[in-house]
Design a protein around this motif. Structure first.
Motif, PDB file in Angstrom:
ATOM      1  N   GLY A   8       0.799  -1.225   0.000  1.00  0.00           N
ATOM      2  CA  GLY A   8       0.000   0.000   0.000  1.00  0.00           C
ATOM      3  C   GLY A   8       0.822   1.260   0.000  1.00  0.00           C
ATOM      4  O   GLY A   8       0.286   2.363   0.166  1.00  0.00           O
ATOM      5  N   ARG A   9       2.142   1.151  -0.237  1.00  0.00           N
ATOM      6  CA  ARG A   9       3.030   2.324  -0.241  1.00  0.00           C
ATOM      7  C   ARG A   9       3.166   2.795  -1.690  1.00  0.00           C
ATOM      8  O   ARG A   9       4.184   2.606  -2.344  1.00  0.00           O
ATOM      9  CB  ARG A   9       4.378   1.959   0.369  1.00  0.00           C
ATOM     10  CG  ARG A   9       4.264   1.463   1.800  1.00  0.00           C
ATOM     11  CD  ARG A   9       5.523   0.728   2.259  1.00  0.00           C
ATOM     12  NE  ARG A   9       6.677   1.590   2.279  1.00  0.00           N
ATOM     13  CZ  ARG A   9       7.926   1.146   2.505  1.00  0.00           C
ATOM     14  NH1 ARG A   9       8.126  -0.146   2.719  1.00  0.00           N
ATOM     15  NH2 ARG A   9       8.942   1.983   2.489  1.00  0.00           N
ATOM     16  N   LEU A  10       2.125   3.428  -2.197  1.00  0.00           N
ATOM     17  CA  LEU A  10       2.033   3.671  -3.635  1.00  0.00           C
ATOM     18  C   LEU A  10       3.044   4.704  -4.131  1.00  0.00           C
ATOM     19  O   LEU A  10       3.599   4.555  -5.218  1.00  0.00           O
ATOM     20  CB  LEU A  10       0.608   4.114  -3.993  1.00  0.00           C
ATOM     21  CG  LEU A  10      -0.516   3.119  -3.620  1.00  0.00           C
ATOM     22  CD1 LEU A  10      -1.837   3.586  -4.210  1.00  0.00           C
ATOM     23  CD2 LEU A  10      -0.179   1.714  -4.111  1.00  0.00           C
ATOM     24  N   ASP A  11       3.278   5.761  -3.347  1.00  0.00           N
ATOM     25  CA  ASP A  11       4.243   6.770  -3.789  1.00  0.00           C
ATOM     26  C   ASP A  11       5.633   6.161  -3.920  1.00  0.00           C
ATOM     27  O   ASP A  11       6.350   6.407  -4.889  1.00  0.00           O
ATOM     28  CB  ASP A  11       4.277   7.945  -2.803  1.00  0.00           C
ATOM     29  CG  ASP A  11       3.022   8.796  -2.901  1.00  0.00           C
ATOM     30  OD1 ASP A  11       2.280   8.643  -3.892  1.00  0.00           O
ATOM     31  OD2 ASP A  11       2.785   9.604  -1.979  1.00  0.00           O
ATOM     32  N   SER A  12       5.984   5.372  -2.912  1.00  0.00           N
ATOM     33  CA  SER A  12       7.291   4.726  -2.957  1.00  0.00           C
ATOM     34  C   SER A  12       7.363   3.723  -4.100  1.00  0.00           C
ATOM     35  O   SER A  12       8.391   3.574  -4.761  1.00  0.00           O
ATOM     36  CB  SER A  12       7.573   4.026  -1.619  1.00  0.00           C
ATOM     37  OG  SER A  12       8.834   3.406  -1.645  1.00  0.00           O
ATOM     38  N   ALA A  13       6.258   3.010  -4.340  1.00  0.00           N
ATOM     39  CA  ALA A  13       6.233   2.043  -5.441  1.00  0.00           C
ATOM     40  C   ALA A  13       6.446   2.755  -6.778  1.00  0.00           C
ATOM     41  O   ALA A  13       7.202   2.277  -7.637  1.00  0.00           O
ATOM     42  CB  ALA A  13       4.908   1.291  -5.433  1.00  0.00           C
ATOM     43  N   ARG A  14       5.772   3.903  -6.982  1.00  0.00           N
ATOM     44  CA  ARG A  14       5.961   4.659  -8.226  1.00  0.00           C
ATOM     45  C   ARG A  14       7.409   5.136  -8.373  1.00  0.00           C
ATOM     46  O   ARG A  14       7.976   5.116  -9.468  1.00  0.00           O
ATOM     47  CB  ARG A  14       5.013   5.872  -8.257  1.00  0.00           C
ATOM     48  CG  ARG A  14       3.557   5.533  -8.514  1.00  0.00           C
ATOM     49  CD  ARG A  14       2.718   6.791  -8.751  1.00  0.00           C
ATOM     50  NE  ARG A  14       1.309   6.455  -8.850  1.00  0.00           N
ATOM     51  CZ  ARG A  14       0.487   6.392  -7.816  1.00  0.00           C
ATOM     52  NH1 ARG A  14       0.938   6.663  -6.595  1.00  0.00           N
ATOM     53  NH2 ARG A  14      -0.786   6.063  -7.990  1.00  0.00           N
ATOM     54  N   GLU A  15       7.963   5.568  -7.259  1.00  0.00           N
ATOM     55  CA  GLU A  15       9.354   6.041  -7.296  1.00  0.00           C
ATOM     56  C   GLU A  15      10.280   4.930  -7.783  1.00  0.00           C
ATOM     57  O   GLU A  15      11.149   5.145  -8.640  1.00  0.00           O
ATOM     58  CB  GLU A  15       9.773   6.508  -5.898  1.00  0.00           C
ATOM     59  CG  GLU A  15      11.204   6.990  -5.808  1.00  0.00           C
ATOM     60  CD  GLU A  15      11.616   7.326  -4.384  1.00  0.00           C
ATOM     61  OE1 GLU A  15      12.822   7.383  -4.126  1.00  0.00           O
ATOM     62  OE2 GLU A  15      10.709   7.509  -3.545  1.00  0.00           O
TER      63      GLU A  15
END
Length: 998
Positions: free
Chosen positions: A951-958
Motif C-alpha cells: 500500500g506504499r504507492l508513492d514509494s512504489a511509483r518512485e
C-alpha cells in the motif's frame, strides 16, 4: 593465538592488523561489531543485536542475517591469521573476547585510570602524559556513522567520559604551568560545549594567567548570557567565584611555583648545559609521535634505568627535526641539562663519532674539568654514569649508525632520558626497556600542505590548493623533499605552484629538481645506499625497475632468480635499513612491501648506472612471467581447469609447488592482494613489447575483475594490452582483448558496444584459427541476442558454441551454454525443457574436480529462476539461499545482488510481502556498491511491486520510475515493458490517505 588485531571505536569503527585496515562490511557488520565491542567479554543476545541493527522494524530473516554478519566478521578476522574464537557463540547470543587483542576504548579507560592515580600521588608530568595518550586515541565521535539507538546512547556516554578526561587533563596542565599552550584549544572546546562550566572555568583561568584578563572577563560575560538565555539561571558558584577573584587579582590564581629538581645544597654548583640545536622552523604535524615521546617524561622517575626513546625512519623523513622539537617542548622536565650529539653515522665526510669522544664532551658540558676526565674507557664510562646518577638530564643522540655507538652513552640509573635517532632498527636496543619507539613515516597530506604553506606563504598555497596537494604527493610527503620544493618556490616568487608541479611531474627529472643546493634528496639516499650489502643493494636496484605499487617476497626472488625465503631475508634487511616499508599482510597471509616513489626513482637510477641493460631486462621479465604463471594458475584453480579462457604462448616462470600452493590456497584472494600490481604489470609488459604476456595476464586476472566488479581496472588492462597486440600485429591477442572489452561493455550495459566488440573479436579469432575463442564470443553474443528478443538466433549461436566447447574440453563453458539455453527456453515458456537443461548444466558444472563455485552458483541461480517460473516458491527460495552462500564466500557483489533479487521474488511470490521487501531493500544496498544497471533496474522493479502490495504507492511509483529510466538507458525492451506495466497498474489504483514512502 594468531595475529594481534586492533579494534577502534573512538571514531569510525575500524579493525586493523599490523597497521593494515581490515574490510568490515556494511552498516550491519559495523553495528554488530560495535555492540559486541561495547560489551567485551559479555554475552550479547541475538535479540539485542537485531534491535540494534533494525531498531523497530526487523525483517523476518533478521536472526539469520545476524548469523551471516557474524560469519562474515569471523572470516575477516581469520583471514588475518587471528584465532577463530574472537567471537564465540554463547546462548542466547554471541560474545567477543578481546584477550590478546587491543580495543581502544579499553586502552582509553586504562590510561585515564593511570592518570588519575598519578594525580593522586602528585606525579603530574606522568599524569599529563597518560591523559595525552588517552585523548589521542579519539579520532572523532565514538562509533561515527552508526545509526543505532543502542549504539548512539553508548556513544553519548563515552563522549561524556572524553570531555571529563579532557577537563581533568586540562587541570593537570594548568598545575604544570602550561596555560599559554592551553588557550587556543580551550577556546575551541568551549565553543563546541558552551554550557560545560568546568571547561569554561579552565579557559578563564588560562586566559588570566596568560595576561589576557580582559578576554577572561569576556568569557565569563558570554557564559552568563548563554546560561540565562538557554537555562534560565546564572552560572554556578565556581565560575562566579573565579570571576570575582579575577576582578580583585587574587594572588591565589597565580600558577604554583615549579618544584626544583635538585636540592639547594648543590643547586649553585651545578653546570646546567643546554646544547639543543635551534628549533625547526615551520615544523608541522606529528601529534601521535609527540604523544609517544611524552612517555619519556612520565618514565623518568623510575629506578631501573633511563627512559629510552628511539626514532627511526628513512632518510629525509624528519627524525632530527622531531627529536629537536620534542626536546625543546620537554626541556622544563630536565632541569639538570639537555645534551645533544650528532654521532655522524651517515656522514660521507667524517667517520662516525666514537662513544668516548661524545662522552668526554658531555662530561665537560656537565662541569667536569678536562684534567679530571680519564683516558681509559672503563674509567671514563664509570665517571660519566656517576655524574649522571643523581641528575635529570636529557641526552639526544642523533644520526646513530649502530648500537655500539650508543651503548656506553646510556646512563646507568633512572632520572635521565635518552632520545636516539637512526635509520637502523638497532635491534640490540630491544633488550633495553624502551618507553617510546617511534617509526616515523611520511607526513599526512594535510600536514604536508601545511608545511609547504608555512615556508612558501599561506596566500600562495591557498590560491592553488589542488596543485599544492599534488606537489606534496610528488615529494612523497617527505619533509626533506617538501622543504627543498618549498625553498625553491619561496626563492622564485614568479613561479606558480603548478610550474614546479610540472617540473617534478617528469620522473626522469624529479630527483634532479629535488637535489639542488645544500639540501639534496639524492645525496641523502646515497649516504644510506653505500652501506647496503651487495646482495641487498642489488635487490633494491631491481625493485626500482618494476612499476608495481607493492609486492610480496616472491617478487624479489624472481628479480634475483633466488629462492623466495632468501629474497624475504634480503627484503627484511632493506626494511631494517629503511629502504622498504611494510604495508601490511595481504589476504594470503604474506607480508607486502613497497618503495616510496622517490626511493623507487633512486633505485632505478642505480640500476641503470650499475647493471647492464640485458640484466635489467631479464630481471623485469622474470618478475612479469612469474606474475603470469601465478595468475594463470589462480584462474585454473578458480575455474577447476583452463576453462573460459584462451592463453598465449608467452614463456612462464612457475614458482615451486610449495610456495604456489601457499599463495593460491584461495585463488581469488591472491588475485585481490595482487590487483594493483597486476594492473601495473600489464602496463609494464605492454610498454616493453611483451604483448603476449600483457594480454594473457589480462585474461587470467579477468575472473577477479568480473567477480569483484573492478571494471575500470579490467578496462585499463584490456585497452593497453590491445594496443600492444595491434602494434605487433598479434591477431590472437587483439581478439582476446576485444572479447574482454565486450565483457566490460556488457557489464556496464552498453549493449551495442558489447555486440560490436564481440563481433570484431569473433572475426579475428576465425582469421587466427582459434575455435575456442570463437565459441566464447558466440556464447556472449547469444546473451545479447536474448536481451534484444531474438531467441532463435541466440539459441543457434549457443548450439554452435556448445559443440566447440565439447570438442576442446571446456566443460565450464559447456555448462554455461546449457545454462543460457535453459534461460531461452524459460523465456519461450518451455519450463519443462528449461528445467531439464538447467539440471544438466548443474550436473556438468559439478562434475568438474574442484570446480568453480561461481560457476555452480550461476547454474543453481538459473534453476532458481526456473522454479520461479513454475511458481515453486519454496524450491526457488532454497536455490537462491544456496547461491547467496556461494557468492558471499567469493565476495561476488554482482552475484549477491542477483541472488537477493531472486530471493525477494520467491518470497513475494509466496505471499511474504514484508520479508520480500526487506530482502529487496538489502539487494538495493548491495547494488549501490557496484555499477551494474540491469540488476539495479530489476531490483527496483520488483521492489516497486512489493511496496505496491504494502500500500506504499508513492514509494512504489518512485521505484518503478527508477527501473524504467534504467531500462530506457540500457536498451532493454522486455524489462522496459514490465516497468511500464507496473506504472500503469499503479496509476489505476486510488491514492490512499497517507503513504509511508521509503
Amino acid at each position: 593465538m594468531g595475529e594481534r588485531l586492533r579494534f577502534e571505536v573512538l571514531g569510525p569503527v575500524t579493525v586493523t592488523s599490523q597497521g593494515r585496515s581490515l574490510p568490515v562490511g556494511g552498516a550491519r557488520q559495523r553495528t554488530v561489531l560495535a555492540l559486541l565491542l561495547l560489551n567485551s567479554a559479555r554475552i550479547v543476545p541475538v535479540d539485542t543485536l537485531v534491535d540494534a541493527v533494525w531498531n523497530d522494524r526487523p525483517p523476518a530473516t533478521a536472526r539469520t542475517q545476524i548469523a551471516i554478519v557474524i560469519a562474515a566478521l569471523r572470516k575477516t578476522f581469520k583471514s588475518q591469521g587471528a584465532a577463530e574464537d574472537i567471537i564465540l557463540t554463547a546462548h542466547p547470543g554471541y560474545v567477543l573476547r578481546p584477550d590478546g587483542h587491543s580495543v581502544d576504548v579499553l586502552e582509553f579507560t586504562r590510561l585515564v585510570k593511570t592518570a588519575e592515580t598519578a594525580v593522586q600521588q602528585a606525579r603530574l608530568p606522568e599524569a599529563a602524559a597518560a591523559y595525552t595518550q588517552a585523548l589521542a586515541l579519539w579520532r572523532g565521535p565514538a562509533f561515527a556513522g552508526i545509526s543505532s539507538a543502542l549504539v548512539e546512547d553508548e556513544a553519548a556516554r563515552l563522549e561524556g567520559h572524553r570531555l571529563n578526561a579532557y577537563d581533568d587533563a586540562t587541570a593537570v596542565q594548568l598545575e604544570l604551568g602550561n596555560h599559554h599552550d592551553l588557550v587556543p584549544e580551550l577556546v575551541s572546546v568551549v565553543r563546541e560545549h558552551p554550557l560545560r562550566e568546568r571547561t569554561r572555568h579552565h579557559l578563564m583561568l588560562a586566559q588570566y594567567r596568560s595576561g589576557r584578563r580582559a578576554e577572561a572577563m569576556a568569557t565569563f560575560r558570554e557564559a552568563r548570557t548563554q546560561f540565562i538565555e538557554e537555562l534560565g539561571m546564572e552560572p554556578g558558584p565556581d565560575l562566579q567565584g573565579l570571576h570575582d577573584a579575577i576582578l580583585r587579582d587574587d594572588p591565589s590564581l597565580a600558577p604554583a611555583p615549579a618544584v626544583p629538581a635538585t636540592d639547594a645544597s648543590r643547586a649553585d654548583t651545578l653546570v646546567v648545559p643546554s646544547e639543543l640545536p635551534p628549533d625547526v622552523p615551520g615544523f608541522t604535524g606529528r601529534a601521535p609521535e609527540f604523544a609517544l615521546l611524552d612517555t619519556l617524561v612520565a618514565s623518568r622517575d623510575r629506578q631501573h634505568g633511563p627512559a629510552i626513546g628511539l626514532i627511526t625512519g628513512i632518510a629525509g623523513v624528519g627524525k632530527t627535526g622531531l627529536a629537536v622539537r620534542w626536546s625543546h617542548r620537554a626541556a622544563q622536565h630536565f632541569p639538570d641539562g639537555r645534551l645533544f650529539a650528532d654521532l655522524r653515522g651517515y656522514d660521507e665526510h667524517h667517520e662516525p663519532t666514537p662513544a668516548w669522544e661524545a662522552m668526554s664532551r658531555f662530561l665537560r658540558s656537565l662541569g667536569v674539568s678536562s684534567d679530571q676526565i680519564p683516558t681509559q674507557t672503563e674509567d671514563l664510562v664509570a665517571l660519566y654514569r656517576s655524574v649522571l646518577a643523581e641528575r635529570r638530564v636529557l641526552l639526544v643522540l642523533d644520526n646513530v649508525r649502530s648500537f655500539a655507538q650508543i651503548h656506553p652513552l646510556l646512563p646507568g640509573s633512572g632520572g635521565c632520558a635518552v632520545l636516539v635517532t637512526s635509520r637502523e632498527q638497532l635491534e640490540e636496543l630491544v633488550t633495553w626497556p624502551q618507553d617510546a619507539r617511534v617509526h616515523l613515516g611520511v607526513l599526512p597530506g594535510a600536514d604536508a600542505v601545511e608545511l609547504l604553506g608555512r615556508i612558501v606563504g599561506e596566500e600562495r598555497v591557498d590560491s592553488a590548493r589542488a596543485d599544492t596537494r599534488r606537489l606534496a604527493d610528488l615529494c612523497d610527503r617527505l619533509p626533506l623533499a617538501l622543504r627543498i620544493a618549498a625553498a625553491r618556490l619561496a626563492s622564485k616568487p614568479h613561479w606558480t605552484v603548478r610550474h614546479l608541479v610540472t617540473r617534478l611531474g617528469d620522473e626522469r627529472r624529479r630527483l634532479d629538481e629535488l637535489s639542488q643546493g645544500a639540501a639534496q634528496v639524492r645525496a641523502s639516499f646515497e649516504l644510506s645506499y653505500r652501506y647496503l650489502p651487495d646482495d641487498a643493494a642489488r635487490l633494491y636496484r631491481r625493485l626500482g625497475l618494476l612499476d608495481a605499487p607493492d609486492f610480496a617476497a616472491w617478487v624479489g626472488g624472481a628479480l634475483l632468480d633466488v629462492d623466495v625465503l632468501d629474497a624475504e631475508r634480503l627484503m627484511e634487511d632493506l626494511v631494517d635499513a629503511q629502504f622498504l616499508e611494510v604495508v601490511g599482510v595481504d589476504a594470503t597471509g604474506r607480508l607486502r612491501y613497497r618503495l616510496q616513489n622517490l626511493m623507487r626513482l633512486y633505485a632505478r637510477e642505480r640500476a641503470q648506472a650499475e647493471e647492464p641493460e640485458p640484466d635489467q631486462r631479464a630481471a623485469r621479465e622474470r618478475a612479469l612471467r612469474t606474475w603470469l604463471s601465478l595468475a594463470e594458475e589462480a584462474h585454473r584453480r578458480e575455474y577447476g581447469g583452463h576453462f573460459s579462457v584462451v592463453h598465449s604462448p608467452a614463456p612462464r616462470r612457475p614458482l615451486d609447488r610449495i610456495h604456489t600452493d601457499e599463495l593460491l590456497s584461495s585463488p581469488l584472494e591472491w588475485l585481490e592482494a595482487e590487483r594493483l600490481s597486476l594492473v601495473a604489470a600489464v602496463g609494464q609488459a605492454a610498454g616493453l613489447g611483451l604483448d603476449d604476456l600483457a594480454w594473457d595476464l589480462t585474461v587470467s586476472a579477468a575472473v577477479l575483475f568480473e567477480t569483484r566488479h573492478y571494471l575500470e581496472d579490467w578496462r585499463e588492462c584490456a585497452e593497453v594490452a590491445l594496443e600492444s597486440a595491434r602494434t605487433s600485429g598479434n591477431l590472437r591477442g587483439q581478439a582476446a582483448m576485444l572479447h574482454q572489452l565486450g565483457g566490460i561493455a556488457q557489464a556496464y550495459q552498453r549493449l551495442p558496444e558489447a555486440h560490436a566488440r564481440y563481433s570484431e573479436a569473433m572475426e579475428l579469432f576465425e582469421r587466427a584459427g582459434e575455435p575456442h575463442g570463437l565459441a566464447l564470443n558466440l556464447r556472449n553474443l547469444s546473451i545479447l541476442e536474448r536481451f534484444s528478443g531474438d531467441l532463435d538466433l541466440a539459441m543457434t549461436r549457443l548450439e554452435r558454441a556448445g559443440e566447440i566447447f565439447r570438442t576442446v574440453g571446456d566443460v565450464s563453458s559447456e555448462a554455461h551454454a546449457l545454462d543460457n539455453m535453459a534461460q531461452i527456453e524459460l523465456e519461450r515458456g518451455n519450463t519443462e525443457l528449461a528445467m531439464k537443461l538447467g539440471v544438466e548444466a548443474v550436473q556438468v558444472m559439478e562434475s568438474i574436480d574442484r570446480g568453480s563455485k561461481r560457476g555452480v552458483a550461476q547454474t543453481i541461480h538459473r534453476l532458481g529462476r526456473v522454479h520461479l517460473a513454475r511458481s515453486d516458491f519454496p524450491k526457488a527460495e532454497e536455490a537462491f539461499l544456496q547461491v547467496i552462500d556461494l557468492v558471499q564466500a567469493k565476495s561476488d557483489l554482482v552475484g549477491l545482488a542477483y541472488a537477493l533479487l531472486g530471493l525477494g521474488e520467491a518470497r513475494l511470490g509466496a505471499g511474504d510481502v514484508d520479508a520480500a521487501e526487506a530482502t529487496l531493500s538489502e539487494a538495493l544496498d548491495v547494488v549501490e556498491r557496484i555499477d551494474s544497471p540491469l540488476v539495479d533496474g530489476q531490483i527496483n522493479l520488483v521492489l516497486g511491486e512489493a511496496r505496491s502490495r504494502q500500500g506504499r504507492l508513492d514509494s512504489a511509483r518512485e521505484r518503478a520510475n527508477a527501473a524504467h529510466a534504467v531500462f530506457l538507458r540500457t536498451g532493454s525492451p522486455r524489462w522496459r515493458a514490465q516497468a511500464e506495466g507496473l506504472l500503469s497498474r499503479l496509476d489505476e489504483r486510488p491514492a490512499p490517505g497517507t503513504d509511508a514512502s521509503g
